[in-house]
Design a protein around this motif. Structure first.
Motif, mmCIF file in Angstrom:
data_model
loop_
_atom_site.group_PDB
_atom_site.id
_atom_site.type_symbol
_atom_site.label_atom_id
_atom_site.label_comp_id
_atom_site.label_asym_id
_atom_site.label_seq_id
_atom_site.Cartn_x
_atom_site.Cartn_y
_atom_site.Cartn_z
ATOM 1 N N UNK A 150 0.796 -1.228 0.000
ATOM 2 C CA UNK A 150 0.000 0.000 0.000
ATOM 3 C C UNK A 150 0.825 1.272 0.000
ATOM 4 N N UNK A 152 2.825 2.664 1.729
ATOM 5 C CA UNK A 152 3.358 3.308 2.914
ATOM 6 C C UNK A 152 3.463 2.296 4.041
ATOM 7 N N UNK A 154 4.107 2.319 8.253
ATOM 8 C CA UNK A 154 4.281 3.106 9.475
ATOM 9 C C UNK A 154 5.141 2.317 10.449
ATOM 10 N N UNK A 243 9.555 11.213 10.374
ATOM 11 C CA UNK A 243 8.119 11.167 10.070
ATOM 12 C C UNK A 243 7.439 9.913 10.609
ATOM 13 N N UNK A 244 8.203 8.961 11.101
ATOM 14 C CA UNK A 244 7.706 7.687 11.619
ATOM 15 C C UNK A 244 7.065 6.813 10.544
ATOM 16 N N UNK A 245 7.251 7.174 9.287
ATOM 17 C CA UNK A 245 6.753 6.292 8.242
ATOM 18 C C UNK A 245 7.621 6.412 6.997
ATOM 19 N N UNK A 247 6.899 6.500 2.975
ATOM 20 C CA UNK A 247 5.857 6.557 1.967
ATOM 21 C C UNK A 247 6.535 6.415 0.614
ATOM 22 N N UNK B 63 -4.010 2.891 -0.493
ATOM 23 C CA UNK B 63 -4.688 2.157 0.569
ATOM 24 C C UNK B 63 -6.202 2.230 0.397
ATOM 25 N N UNK B 242 -5.234 15.258 4.617
ATOM 26 C CA UNK B 242 -5.049 13.822 4.412
ATOM 27 C C UNK B 242 -4.179 13.246 5.515
ATOM 28 N N UNK B 244 -1.790 10.329 5.990
ATOM 29 C CA UNK B 244 -0.377 9.955 6.005
ATOM 30 C C UNK B 244 0.593 11.137 5.991
ATOM 31 N N UNK B 247 1.291 12.605 9.420
ATOM 32 C CA UNK B 247 2.152 11.891 10.363
ATOM 33 C C UNK B 247 3.472 12.640 10.552
ATOM 34 N N UNK B 271 -8.130 5.167 6.924
ATOM 35 C CA UNK B 271 -7.003 4.242 6.925
ATOM 36 C C UNK B 271 -6.691 3.836 8.355
ATOM 37 N N UNK B 273 -3.974 3.431 9.848
ATOM 38 C CA UNK B 273 -2.906 4.218 10.459
ATOM 39 C C UNK B 273 -3.443 5.514 11.063
ATOM 40 N N UNK B 277 -2.902 6.840 14.885
ATOM 41 C CA UNK B 277 -2.332 8.137 15.249
ATOM 42 C C UNK B 277 -3.197 8.835 16.296
ATOM 43 N N UNK B 280 -2.605 7.153 19.601
ATOM 44 C CA UNK B 280 -1.319 7.513 20.219
ATOM 45 C C UNK B 280 -1.285 8.980 20.625
ATOM 46 N N UNK B 338 -7.288 -3.589 7.152
ATOM 47 C CA UNK B 338 -6.730 -4.191 5.940
ATOM 48 C C UNK B 338 -6.490 -5.663 6.230
#
Lengths: 334, 341
Positions: A150, A152, A154, A243-245, A247, B63, B242, B244, B247, B271, B273, B277, B280, B338
């Motif tokens: 997908x 990305x 995390x 960014x903790x991810x 992409x 996604x 959006x 992602x 983050x 999503x 994730x 977020x 957390x 997912x």
């Protein structure tokens, strides 16, 4: 640099000609002074740290790219490689691998991809532009199909030490800036103090002559691309830290052109054999000052594009004025 | 009272009994004469639906789009509908080509996700003229078609912006807000930013200190947020179109030790994730829509159009998506899961 001195020694062109890095640094200083006077909040320690942090990743990637460009190559797959290697490392960490082997494996992977690029360019003799364009796509495709469906991934919570790579140390100094400094110093020493470093200049300046004088230019090319990917990977890990991810879309963004822009801007000419770490730093700082000021002024994207495009054209014009094309050099990037 | 109720009950039970007898009698006559009406209904459905082809062209298979595709595929497999997917991977020329060539392949239904209001408009008209019914997903183009399924993006922007105003406006915070756009030219981002900006401009206590594109990139969002925080340490809210990309901004806010002080509001496509977020504490609130139920809405639109015998271009149905607030663990069900493959 040495070639310019040599050129300057010839005939009537004896007057001093500043290197492009010096010109760019001059422009940067000028811009800096004007912005300090005109833009409130620009010249504070906090903002300077911000500025430095924002260009660190770009700077690190540009250091890697510079090695390849000095060797008269180009690596369009750099971003794809670092994004995929870092994404795979993060996936492994998420699935329970200890962090060091996971990150180490990512590094090995990125270096292997770089070396493979070098192999294709030097042994199979496919032009670098096509090799790396294709290999970037291949790496991205395979990674998406097998590991990151997908786009990305995390980093799961509980790996705060990795996120520290995107944070600051005492005094507010951002960690990415320290990483950039370490990479710059290491690369500078490598390029200017080691035999291999000098070989890379010779290879970029005149590949035929380098080969005829006994250098193993094929392994050398592989080394250049491997260094490019390896340093790029450092940037990728720092991306994850901040960014903790990861992409994977960065691989398809225009970021690779920003990297090349920084490299060319500072005077690492696309004709090869010219420029050094100072050039990269000069280019990076100019772009950093521009981006920082444009963000503070909250300019819209059209104006930003105009300014960035204008600066790029200026840099390329400057490059071709200082390093005129001739039969020997007009091969790569034209 | 009790007497009246007793009488009423008696009458009712008598009525029910006679109705039941009548129904049984009718039913037996019916089955004797023709097929069971329930079987007939199913037969009709089968004829309308089975073996039909649906062609699906998203902007790319991210996604959100993968989740739609998964839901569509699961339902279509069940009904015996064939699904063709073309992934243009964010390239508008490839998407246009994919739609053009699909029109020649003559699927029964064409489902598209528009990247802009104009790119596919002509081709969608051409598809309907050649008898293909067209469903648009998550963004309507200037050319209306048989059905539209998706979020009302300006509304999403308005509702989310109003929440920001509620939190940061009227002296409750500094009133300083930063907007994180997506790609500067993407209509989804433009529409939402425009709607939100109107709300922000309408409130004197709110000041938009920055509105910058991030190109959907968390790194760019992190850079922009670092800058904005540096210039405005008293920033109250971040409005992001959006998940992602946000983050990156959230990580910067956390590193600056301002988690909780700078509130982060995100428009989310549900999503997993994004819910993580929020849990957390990195995002303050998501205004979410659910990709899985959207996928089901697409399936429903397909079923409706397949069972409607009128030609393409007759109807203009709309299936607007309901939005949900995600502000903690209890709202987990508004994010989809997912499935492991």
């Amino acid at each position: 640099m040495s070639s310019e001195i040599a050129a300057g020694g010839q005939q009537q062109r004896a007057r001093y000609k500043p290197s492009q890095a010096i010109i760019v640094l001059g422009v940067t200083v000028l811009l800096f002074v004007v912005l300090s006077a005109a833009l409130p909040g620009f010249v504070t320690l906090g903002n300077l740290f911000t500025l430095a942090r924002n260009i660190s990743i770009l700077g690190i990637l540009a250091l890697g790219m510079a090695v390849v460009v000095i060797g008269r190559g180009i690596d369009l797959s750099q971003i794809a490689t670092l994004a995929c290697s870092a994404a795979i490392a993060v996936t492994l960490i998420n699935s329970g691998w200890p962090a060091f082997p996971a990150i180490g494996l990512g590094l090995v992977l990125s270096i292997a991809i770089g070396a493979a690029n070098g192999f294709l360019v030097s042994v199979v003799e496919i032009p670098a532009l096509f090799t790396t364009l294709a290999s970037g796509l291949l790496v991205l495709g395979v990674t998406r199909a097998l590991v990151v469906p997908h786009y990305q991934v995390f980093l799961q919570p509980g790996h705060d030490w990795l996120l520290k790579l995107g944070g600051t140390v005492a005094g507010g100094l951002p960690v990415p800036v320290i990483a950039f400094a370490i990479c710059a110093l290491a690369l500078h020493l490598f390029l200017s103090r080691t035999v291999l470093g000098r070989f890379i200049y010779a290879h970029g300046d005149n590949a035929q002559a380098a080969r005829l004088s006994g250098m193993a230019t094929r392994p050398l090319t592989m080394l250049e691309y491997a260094i490019c990917s390896g340093i790029g990977y450092v940037g990728g890990v720092i991306m994850v830290g901040s960014t903790s991810l990861m992409h994977l879309q960065v691989a398809e963004s225009t970021m690779i052109f920003d990297v090349i822009l920084v490299v060319v801007l500072g005077g690492v000419s696309l004709v090869g054999g010219r420029g050094n770490v100072v050039s990269v730093i000069a280019g990076t700082v100019l772009i950093g000052v521009l981006l920082n000021a444009m963000t503070i002024m909250n300019l819209d994207i059209q104006t930003q594009d105009m300014i960035k495009g204008g600066v790029l054209l200026l840099a390329i014009a400057l490059d071709s004025y200082i390093h005129p094309r001739d039969e020997e050099t007009a091969k790569q990037g034209d | 009272m009790s007497v009246i109720r007793g009488v009423g009950l008696k009458w009712m039970s008598a009525g029910l009994a006679s109705a039941a007898i009548a129904a049984i009698a009718l039913g037996s006559i019916d089955t004797a004469r023709a097929a069971d009406p329930r079987a007939e209904l199913f037969q009709k459905f089968q004829t309308a639906v089975k073996g039909k082809t649906v062609a699906w062209v998203p902007v790319w298979l991210g996604v959100l789009e993968s989740e739609w595709t998964r839901v569509m595929k699961a339902h279509f497999d069940d009904y015996g509908i064939k699904l063709i997917v073309r992934d243009p991977n964010f390239k508008s020329d490839v998407q246009l080509q994919a739609v053009s060539s699909l029109i020649n392949e003559k699927p029964d239904i064409l489902v598209v996700q528009n990247p802009t209001t104009t790119l596919l408009a002509r081709e969608l008209k051409r598809a309907m003229d050649s008898g293909i019914k067209v469903i648009q997903v998550n963004m309507a183009s200037n050319q209306l078609t048989d059905a539209y399924v998706g979020a009302d993006v300006p509304k999403l922007g308005r509702v989310l912006a109003e929440e920001v105003v509620k939190t940061c406006g009227g002296g409750k915070g500094s009133g300083k807000v930063a907007i994180l756009q997506g790609e500067a030219t993407a209509a989804y981002s433009l529409d939402m930013t425009k709607a939100a900006t109107e709300i922000f401009n309408g409130d004197k206590s709110i000041k938009v200190v920055s509105s910058q594109p991030t190109n959907w990139d968390a790194n760019k969002a992190a850079d922009v947020t670092t800058n904005v925080l540096q210039q405005n340490p008293d920033l109250c809210g971040i409005f992001s179109v959006w998940g992602p990309q946000t983050a990156g901004a959230a990580q910067v806010v956390k590193n600056a030790g301002k988690q909780g002080q700078v509130k982060i509001f995100v428009a989310s496509d549900g999503q997993p994730a994004d819910c993580d977020m929020v849990e957390q504490g990195l995002f303050t609130k998501n205004l979410s829509y659910r990709a899985d139920t959207q996928g089901e809405a697409i399936v429903n639109a397909v079923l409706t159009l397949l069972q409607d015998s009128r030609p393409a271009g007759t109807t203009q149905l709309a299936y607007y998506t309901t939005n949900y607030w995600v502000s903690g663990k209890d709202d987990r069900h508004y994010c989809f899961v997912v499935p492991k493959e």
